[in-house]
Each structure stands twice: as C-alpha cells, then as structure tokens.
Design a protein around this motif. Sequence first.
Motif, PDB file in Angstrom:
ATOM      1  N   LEU A  39       0.837  -1.206   0.000  1.00  0.00           N
ATOM      2  CA  LEU A  39       0.000   0.000   0.000  1.00  0.00           C
ATOM      3  C   LEU A  39       0.869   1.251   0.000  1.00  0.00           C
ATOM      4  O   LEU A  39       0.573   2.230  -0.694  1.00  0.00           O
ATOM      5  N   ALA A  40       1.954   1.210   0.775  1.00  0.00           N
ATOM      6  CA  ALA A  40       2.880   2.353   0.801  1.00  0.00           C
ATOM      7  C   ALA A  40       3.492   2.571  -0.580  1.00  0.00           C
ATOM      8  O   ALA A  40       3.620   3.714  -1.043  1.00  0.00           O
ATOM      9  N   PHE A  41       3.872   1.476  -1.252  1.00  0.00           N
ATOM     10  CA  PHE A  41       4.411   1.604  -2.615  1.00  0.00           C
ATOM     11  C   PHE A  41       3.382   2.218  -3.556  1.00  0.00           C
ATOM     12  O   PHE A  41       3.712   3.082  -4.379  1.00  0.00           O
ATOM     13  N   ALA A  42       2.140   1.760  -3.449  1.00  0.00           N
ATOM     14  CA  ALA A  42       1.094   2.256  -4.343  1.00  0.00           C
ATOM     15  C   ALA A  42       0.834   3.738  -4.122  1.00  0.00           C
ATOM     16  O   ALA A  42       0.711   4.514  -5.078  1.00  0.00           O
ATOM     17  N   LEU A  43       0.745   4.143  -2.857  1.00  0.00           N
ATOM     18  CA  LEU A  43       0.479   5.557  -2.557  1.00  0.00           C
ATOM     19  C   LEU A  43       1.665   6.442  -2.924  1.00  0.00           C
ATOM     20  O   LEU A  43       1.480   7.578  -3.368  1.00  0.00           O
ATOM     21  N   ALA A  44       2.882   5.909  -2.740  1.00  0.00           N
ATOM     22  CA  ALA A  44       4.075   6.699  -3.065  1.00  0.00           C
ATOM     23  C   ALA A  44       4.161   7.009  -4.547  1.00  0.00           C
ATOM     24  O   ALA A  44       4.768   8.014  -4.948  1.00  0.00           O
ATOM     25  N   GLN A  45       3.534   6.171  -5.369  1.00  0.00           N
ATOM     26  CA  GLN A  45       3.557   6.409  -6.815  1.00  0.00           C
ATOM     27  C   GLN A  45       2.466   7.379  -7.267  1.00  0.00           C
ATOM     28  O   GLN A  45       2.335   7.669  -8.445  1.00  0.00           O
ATOM     29  N   ARG A  46       1.685   7.874  -6.302  1.00  0.00           N
ATOM     30  CA  ARG A  46       0.607   8.812  -6.631  1.00  0.00           C
ATOM     31  C   ARG A  46       0.852  10.188  -6.010  1.00  0.00           C
ATOM     32  O   ARG A  46      -0.059  11.015  -5.988  1.00  0.00           O
ATOM     33  N   THR A  47       2.052  10.420  -5.507  1.00  0.00           N
ATOM     34  CA  THR A  47       2.350  11.706  -4.898  1.00  0.00           C
ATOM     35  C   THR A  47       2.699  12.729  -5.978  1.00  0.00           C
ATOM     36  O   THR A  47       3.061  12.359  -7.102  1.00  0.00           O
ATOM     37  N   PRO A  48       2.618  14.024  -5.653  1.00  0.00           N
ATOM     38  CA  PRO A  48       3.010  15.050  -6.633  1.00  0.00           C
ATOM     39  C   PRO A  48       4.499  15.022  -6.967  1.00  0.00           C
ATOM     40  O   PRO A  48       4.913  15.580  -7.982  1.00  0.00           O
ATOM     41  N   SER A  49       5.307  14.392  -6.107  1.00  0.00           N
ATOM     42  CA  SER A  49       6.747  14.354  -6.327  1.00  0.00           C
ATOM     43  C   SER A  49       7.095  13.361  -7.433  1.00  0.00           C
ATOM     44  O   SER A  49       6.981  12.147  -7.254  1.00  0.00           O
ATOM     45  N   ARG A  50       7.540  13.868  -8.569  1.00  0.00           N
ATOM     46  CA  ARG A  50       7.902  12.991  -9.674  1.00  0.00           C
ATOM     47  C   ARG A  50       9.130  12.144  -9.325  1.00  0.00           C
ATOM     48  O   ARG A  50       9.244  11.004  -9.769  1.00  0.00           O
ATOM     49  N   THR A  51      10.033  12.740  -8.541  1.00  0.00           N
ATOM     50  CA  THR A  51      11.245  12.006  -8.166  1.00  0.00           C
ATOM     51  C   THR A  51      10.901  10.788  -7.325  1.00  0.00           C
ATOM     52  O   THR A  51      11.374   9.676  -7.584  1.00  0.00           O
ATOM     53  N   LEU A  52      10.051  10.981  -6.302  1.00  0.00           N
ATOM     54  CA  LEU A  52       9.645   9.872  -5.456  1.00  0.00           C
ATOM     55  C   LEU A  52       8.884   8.827  -6.253  1.00  0.00           C
ATOM     56  O   LEU A  52       9.117   7.615  -6.105  1.00  0.00           O
ATOM     57  N   THR A  53       7.983   9.277  -7.104  1.00  0.00           N
ATOM     58  CA  THR A  53       7.213   8.354  -7.940  1.00  0.00           C
ATOM     59  C   THR A  53       8.126   7.502  -8.809  1.00  0.00           C
ATOM     60  O   THR A  53       7.957   6.281  -8.909  1.00  0.00           O
ATOM     61  N   ARG A  57       8.632   3.515  -8.407  1.00  0.00           N
ATOM     62  CA  ARG A  57       8.221   2.731  -9.575  1.00  0.00           C
ATOM     63  C   ARG A  57       9.357   1.845 -10.067  1.00  0.00           C
ATOM     64  O   ARG A  57       9.152   0.664 -10.383  1.00  0.00           O
ATOM     65  N   GLU A  58      10.572   2.392 -10.106  1.00  0.00           N
ATOM     66  CA  GLU A  58      11.717   1.600 -10.549  1.00  0.00           C
ATOM     67  C   GLU A  58      12.059   0.509  -9.531  1.00  0.00           C
ATOM     68  O   GLU A  58      12.445  -0.601  -9.908  1.00  0.00           O
ATOM     69  N   ALA A  59      11.903   0.836  -8.251  1.00  0.00           N
ATOM     70  CA  ALA A  59      12.169  -0.165  -7.212  1.00  0.00           C
ATOM     71  C   ALA A  59      11.185  -1.328  -7.312  1.00  0.00           C
ATOM     72  O   ALA A  59      11.562  -2.504  -7.216  1.00  0.00           O
ATOM     73  N   VAL A  60       9.924  -1.000  -7.520  1.00  0.00           N
ATOM     74  CA  VAL A  60       8.895  -2.035  -7.672  1.00  0.00           C
ATOM     75  C   VAL A  60       9.187  -2.899  -8.892  1.00  0.00           C
ATOM     76  O   VAL A  60       9.095  -4.131  -8.837  1.00  0.00           O
ATOM     77  N   GLU A  61       9.552  -2.261  -9.991  1.00  0.00           N
ATOM     78  CA  GLU A  61       9.846  -3.015 -11.212  1.00  0.00           C
ATOM     79  C   GLU A  61      11.070  -3.915 -11.026  1.00  0.00           C
ATOM     80  O   GLU A  61      11.100  -5.053 -11.510  1.00  0.00           O
ATOM     81  N   PHE A  62      12.073  -3.409 -10.300  1.00  0.00           N
ATOM     82  CA  PHE A  62      13.271  -4.216 -10.034  1.00  0.00           C
ATOM     83  C   PHE A  62      12.929  -5.445  -9.208  1.00  0.00           C
ATOM     84  O   PHE A  62      13.370  -6.559  -9.499  1.00  0.00           O
ATOM     85  N   ILE A  63      12.125  -5.248  -8.168  1.00  0.00           N
ATOM     86  CA  ILE A  63      11.741  -6.368  -7.310  1.00  0.00           C
ATOM     87  C   ILE A  63      10.934  -7.395  -8.096  1.00  0.00           C
ATOM     88  O   ILE A  63      11.142  -8.607  -7.971  1.00  0.00           O
ATOM     89  N   ARG A  64      10.017  -6.918  -8.922  1.00  0.00           N
ATOM     90  CA  ARG A  64       9.179  -7.831  -9.711  1.00  0.00           C
ATOM     91  C   ARG A  64       9.978  -8.574 -10.770  1.00  0.00           C
ATOM     92  O   ARG A  64       9.583  -9.667 -11.202  1.00  0.00           O
ATOM     93  N   SER A  65      11.097  -8.003 -11.186  1.00  0.00           N
ATOM     94  CA  SER A  65      11.869  -8.575 -12.297  1.00  0.00           C
ATOM     95  C   SER A  65      12.991  -9.500 -11.839  1.00  0.00           C
ATOM     96  O   SER A  65      13.702 -10.062 -12.680  1.00  0.00           O
ATOM     97  N   THR A  66      13.192  -9.631 -10.543  1.00  0.00           N
ATOM     98  CA  THR A  66      14.258 -10.494 -10.034  1.00  0.00           C
ATOM     99  C   THR A  66      13.657 -11.632  -9.214  1.00  0.00           C
ATOM    100  O   THR A  66      12.608 -11.471  -8.595  1.00  0.00           O
ATOM    101  N   PRO A  67      14.320 -12.792  -9.195  1.00  0.00           N
ATOM    102  CA  PRO A  67      13.763 -13.964  -8.492  1.00  0.00           C
ATOM    103  C   PRO A  67      13.715 -13.758  -6.979  1.00  0.00           C
ATOM    104  O   PRO A  67      14.589 -13.097  -6.394  1.00  0.00           O
ATOM    105  N   LEU A  68      12.714 -14.359  -6.363  1.00  0.00           N
ATOM    106  CA  LEU A  68      12.586 -14.284  -4.910  1.00  0.00           C
ATOM    107  C   LEU A  68      13.796 -14.885  -4.219  1.00  0.00           C
ATOM    108  O   LEU A  68      14.283 -14.348  -3.218  1.00  0.00           O
TER     109      LEU A  68
END
Length: 222
Positions: A39-53, A57-68
């Motif tokens: 939920l924190a990841f989802a909300l952080a991607q909806r903030t006005p801060s483009r840098t934080l978003t 977003r890149e952190a989420v994509e990295f985690i999803r793209s690498t094996p557990l």
Amino acid sequence: MADWDWNFTWQILPRLLAATVNTLLAAGIGYVIAMFLGLAFALAQRTPSRTLTMIVREAVEFIRSTPLVLQIFFVFYVGPEFGVVLSPWVAGMIAIGFHYAAYLSEVYRGGLENVPKGQWEAATSLNLSTARTYFRIIIPQALPPSIAGMGNYLVGIFKDTPVLSVIGVAELMQTANSIGSENYRYLEPYTMVGIIFLLISLPSAALLRSFDAWVRRKLGMN
C-alpha cells in the motif's frame, strides 16, 4: 521400486505438522508485511513528487523482475556486509514481504484507479486532507475490488515458502529434506509435503473466492 512405509509416515507426521505451523507463520507474517508495504508503494507512486514516484516505480519493477530466491540471498548474505545481520526467519520474512509488496502494489493501484473520479473531486471540494481523503474515502472503496488479487498472492506466498529452505528456515520443505537425509527415505516426506500444501492451498483458494463473491454481492458489484 520404493514401497510406501505407513509406519514411517506416521512417525514423521508430527515433525511435518510442526513445520506446517512454521510455514503458515512465515507466510502470514510475510503477507502482513507485503500488505502494508505494498500500500505504501502504491500511494508513493501517486504523490506530486515525480522524483519519489520514479524511484518507487523503478524499485517495484526491479523487485518484480528479479527472483525471490535472489532477494532472500541478498537480504541474508549481503545484508551483514552493511551491518544488517538477521536471523534466517527474519531475513526470509522480510524478503518475502518486499517481494510480494511489489505485486500487491499493482493490485492496490488497480483498485485506486477504479474509484470514480467524482469521489476525488468531492473530497477536494470538502477541503479534506490527503490522508483523510485516502483513508476515509478512497481506500475503503479501492479495497473490495482488490480482494481477489490480494487473495491470489496470499496463496502464492504460502506456496513460495519452500524457497526459505535455501537459508535454513525450518519450514515444510527444509524439514522434509532433513527427514529424508536422516533416514535415506524421500518418498514419504516429499509426498506428505505435497499433500499438506494441497490440503491448505485448495480450500484457502476456495474460501477466498467465496469471500470475494460475498463482498461483491454486498456492494452490488456483480
């Protein structure tokens, strides 16, 4: 061909059941971490801060793209090089939590985007704070449509817990390996592990589908 030994099966069953409790505990705690962090990841991607978003977003994509399993190794073995020394249990649950948080963040994102635009406009017209808007109006409406996806990942976490055996966590698969190496019999422990996973996963999936259908009926979403 190996013969099934019922005496051996009953002998090892208590150990496997104890390991089942550990497995459920690891899955449950990992899922709680994933729910809140996702939920924190989802909300952080909806903030006005483009840098934080962008960073999130890149952190989420990295985690999803690498094996557990790689993430588990990283937390447990690489963490101490930076002064973060964790037990296998803690490292495993943190790795599972972060891994599935990345997936749950996408589930939450879909739910948030499904909330009618008028709800956001109404909150703005009432001059509600961002926190009150999300937690009193938007999130309660976004969660019901997300239940199915959240439930799928709960079952997924449970089925992924055997990966924790790579760092010595005494869950079901690790216990079955130990029993097999101690007794030179692998047929019974591995078969029992498969049966236990089925007995838990299939009813859990059915219950989650029923709960999702019940929520949809209550909210008139069908």
